[in-house]
Design a protein around this motif. Structure first.
Motif, PDB file in Angstrom:
ATOM      1  N   LEU A 128     115.464  36.941  13.967  1.00 44.94           N
ATOM      2  CA  LEU A 128     116.605  36.415  13.203  1.00 44.94           C
ATOM      3  C   LEU A 128     117.901  36.395  14.007  1.00 44.94           C
ATOM      4  N   ASP A 129     118.027  37.317  14.979  1.00 44.38           N
ATOM      5  CA  ASP A 129     119.261  37.383  15.764  1.00 44.38           C
ATOM      6  C   ASP A 129     119.262  36.432  16.956  1.00 44.38           C
ATOM      7  N   GLY A 130     118.246  35.563  17.029  1.00 46.41           N
ATOM      8  CA  GLY A 130     118.197  34.574  18.100  1.00 46.41           C
ATOM      9  C   GLY A 130     117.367  34.977  19.304  1.00 46.41           C
ATOM     10  N   ARG A 131     116.944  36.227  19.365  1.00 49.17           N
ATOM     11  CA  ARG A 131     116.095  36.663  20.466  1.00 49.17           C
ATOM     12  C   ARG A 131     114.674  36.132  20.276  1.00 49.17           C
ATOM     13  N   LYS A 132     113.933  36.131  21.366  1.00 51.67           N
ATOM     14  CA  LYS A 132     112.534  35.735  21.329  1.00 51.67           C
ATOM     15  C   LYS A 132     111.718  36.823  22.022  1.00 51.67           C
ATOM     16  N   ILE A 133     110.630  37.255  21.371  1.00 55.64           N
ATOM     17  CA  ILE A 133     109.719  38.208  21.992  1.00 55.64           C
ATOM     18  C   ILE A 133     108.384  37.525  22.246  1.00 55.64           C
ATOM     19  N   GLY A 134     107.631  38.068  23.194  1.00 51.72           N
ATOM     20  CA  GLY A 134     106.318  37.538  23.497  1.00 51.72           C
ATOM     21  C   GLY A 134     105.281  38.638  23.524  1.00 51.72           C
ATOM     22  N   LEU A 135     104.030  38.259  23.363  1.00 54.60           N
ATOM     23  CA  LEU A 135     102.906  39.169  23.517  1.00 54.60           C
ATOM     24  C   LEU A 135     101.864  38.505  24.402  1.00 54.60           C
ATOM     25  N   VAL A 136     101.317  39.276  25.338  1.00 50.88           N
ATOM     26  CA  VAL A 136     100.158  38.888  26.117  1.00 50.88           C
ATOM     27  C   VAL A 136      99.404  40.179  26.391  1.00 50.88           C
ATOM     28  N   HIS A 137      98.100  40.104  26.575  1.00 50.95           N
ATOM     29  CA  HIS A 137      97.341  41.354  26.637  1.00 50.95           C
ATOM     30  C   HIS A 137      97.692  42.214  27.849  1.00 50.95           C
ATOM     31  N   ALA A 138      97.653  41.646  29.051  1.00 52.40           N
ATOM     32  CA  ALA A 138      97.802  42.470  30.256  1.00 52.40           C
ATOM     33  C   ALA A 138      99.113  42.202  30.990  1.00 52.40           C
ATOM     34  N   GLU A 139      99.304  40.992  31.472  1.00 50.01           N
ATOM     35  CA  GLU A 139     100.517  40.651  32.218  1.00 50.01           C
ATOM     36  C   GLU A 139     100.792  39.162  32.097  1.00 50.01           C
ATOM     37  N   ALA A 140     102.067  38.809  32.248  1.00 52.97           N
ATOM     38  CA  ALA A 140     102.426  37.406  32.371  1.00 52.97           C
ATOM     39  C   ALA A 140     102.093  36.942  33.787  1.00 52.97           C
ATOM     40  N   ALA A 141     101.700  35.696  33.904  1.00 53.35           N
ATOM     41  CA  ALA A 141     101.240  35.169  35.190  1.00 53.35           C
ATOM     42  C   ALA A 141     102.384  34.815  36.129  1.00 53.35           C
ATOM     43  N   ASP A 142     103.616  34.976  35.682  1.00 51.23           N
ATOM     44  CA  ASP A 142     104.768  34.642  36.518  1.00 51.23           C
ATOM     45  C   ASP A 142     105.978  35.397  35.992  1.00 51.23           C
ATOM     46  N   ALA A 151     101.249  27.674  33.262  1.00 52.93           N
ATOM     47  CA  ALA A 151     100.057  27.968  34.062  1.00 52.93           C
ATOM     48  C   ALA A 151      98.847  28.185  33.161  1.00 52.93           C
ATOM     49  N   LEU A 152      99.027  28.956  32.083  1.00 50.10           N
ATOM     50  CA  LEU A 152      97.919  29.200  31.154  1.00 50.10           C
ATOM     51  C   LEU A 152      97.501  27.940  30.415  1.00 50.10           C
ATOM     52  N   SER A 153      98.434  27.044  30.218  1.00 47.74           N
ATOM     53  CA  SER A 153      98.139  25.801  29.494  1.00 47.74           C
ATOM     54  C   SER A 153      97.497  24.742  30.382  1.00 47.74           C
ATOM     55  N   GLY A 154      97.380  25.018  31.683  1.00 51.36           N
ATOM     56  CA  GLY A 154      96.729  24.092  32.592  1.00 51.36           C
ATOM     57  C   GLY A 154      97.622  23.045  33.204  1.00 51.36           C
ATOM     58  N   HIS A 155      98.937  23.220  33.093  1.00 52.71           N
ATOM     59  CA  HIS A 155      99.858  22.210  33.610  1.00 52.71           C
ATOM     60  C   HIS A 155      99.845  22.130  35.133  1.00 52.71           C
ATOM     61  N   PHE A 156      99.372  23.182  35.804  1.00 51.09           N
ATOM     62  CA  PHE A 156      99.358  23.213  37.265  1.00 51.09           C
ATOM     63  C   PHE A 156      97.936  23.086  37.819  1.00 51.09           C
ATOM     64  N   GLY A 157      97.002  22.701  36.964  1.00 49.37           N
ATOM     65  CA  GLY A 157      95.636  22.512  37.413  1.00 49.37           C
ATOM     66  C   GLY A 157      94.712  23.649  37.006  1.00 49.37           C
ATOM     67  N   ASP A 158      93.419  23.389  37.147  1.00 52.74           N
ATOM     68  CA  ASP A 158      92.416  24.340  36.670  1.00 52.74           C
ATOM     69  C   ASP A 158      92.395  25.635  37.460  1.00 52.74           C
ATOM     70  N   ASP A 159      92.580  25.570  38.767  1.00 50.69           N
ATOM     71  CA  ASP A 159      92.557  26.796  39.574  1.00 50.69           C
ATOM     72  C   ASP A 159      93.675  27.739  39.153  1.00 50.69           C
ATOM     73  N   ARG A 160      94.864  27.182  38.988  1.00 52.39           N
ATOM     74  CA  ARG A 160      96.007  28.011  38.567  1.00 52.39           C
ATOM     75  C   ARG A 160      95.782  28.538  37.150  1.00 52.39           C
ATOM     76  N   ARG A 161      95.174  27.732  36.302  1.00 52.52           N
ATOM     77  CA  ARG A 161      94.913  28.176  34.933  1.00 52.52           C
ATOM     78  C   ARG A 161      93.934  29.339  34.917  1.00 52.52           C
ATOM     79  N   ARG A 162      92.884  29.255  35.728  1.00 53.22           N
ATOM     80  CA  ARG A 162      91.911  30.347  35.791  1.00 53.22           C
ATOM     81  C   ARG A 162      92.543  31.634  36.305  1.00 53.22           C
TER      82      ARG A 162
END
Length: 237
Positions: A128-142, A151-162
């Motif tokens: 509500l205060d304008g902040r944004k939080i995220g959740l991912v199991h282990a680590e963010a890829a960048d 990267a997770l969505s495949g925008h940089f290709g399959d190798d980067r997505r994997r």
């Protein structure tokens, strides 16, 4: 693959984040009772690893059907999906707490796999205060949140997505290096996977897995806005 799920601010109640549950849903139920969790108003977000090791992994089905309970996919969910599809290592899964799965009928195994495949890899929650939080199991890829999502969505290709998928589910480099650099583009990122004795912050990354699958561990629940932590230990189960 279901990559990202976004949530608008909760205008009625509170938001909570819970660490790796590993089948200890009785502990979670106790934490929610202690926190006076209101199913009509509040929401709870899990960093994944709902299953394996604990006594009640099958309860993940009923919890995920609740309109106030949401989770990202963890590496234990991925192991189940891979094994049920015939692409996993059943012996490895069994060694890591998955023996319960192979006591279920084939129909139940496939039902679980279908439910867990629907889990996103990333959850974003606007506050509500304008902040944004995220959740991912282990680590963010960048170190840039948008780049990690792309990267997770495949925008940089399959190798980067994997590679991004492997990072999201399994990586521990950031905590091993005690890296305090912030993840840009997100106010706070909640992760699990890496066991810590108490909820731990490195930069704007919060480690929530306090080891409830171990005899000396605990399950931790964080109320997001107040940033208060409630724990219940395995000894109290």
């Amino acid at each position: 693959m279901n990559t990202i799920r976004a949530f608008s601010p909760n205008k009625k109640g509170r938001d909570f984040v819970v660490g790796d549950i590993h089948g200890h849903f009785k502990l979670l139920r106790s934490l929610l009772e202690h926190s006076k969790f209101d199913v009509e108003l509040d929401r709870i977000f899990s960093v994944g690893d709902l299953i394996d090791r604990g006594p009640d992994s099958l309860e993940a089905i009923s919890w995920l059907s609740q309109p106030w309970f949401y989770a990202v996919r963890g590496n234990h969910e991925q192991m189940l999906i891979d094994c049920v599809s015939g692409n996993g290592d059943i012996a490895r899964h069994t060694r890591n707490g998955g023996a319960w799965l192979y006591q279920q009928t084939t129909a139940v195994q496939y039902e679980l796999s279908k439910i867990l495949q629907a889990l996103p890899l990333i959850i974003e929650v606007d506050l509500l205060d304008g902040r944004k939080i995220g959740l991912v199991h282990a680590e963010a890829a960048d170190d840039n949140w948008q780049t990690a999502k792309d990267a997770l969505s495949g925008h940089f290709g399959d190798d980067r997505r994997r590679q991004a998928l492997k990072t999201a589910l399994y990586a521990r480099g950031r905590i091993e290096q005690q890296n305090h650099d912030p993840i840009r583009g997100i106010n706070q990122l909640y992760v699990g996977h890496s066991t810590v004795s108490n909820v731990t912050r490195l930069g704007n990354v919060v480690y929530t897995d306090t080891g409830c699958s171990f005899h000396d561990g605990a399950l931790s629940l964080i109320e997001v806005n107040a940033e208060t932590v409630t724990q219940i230990s395995m000894r109290q189960e």
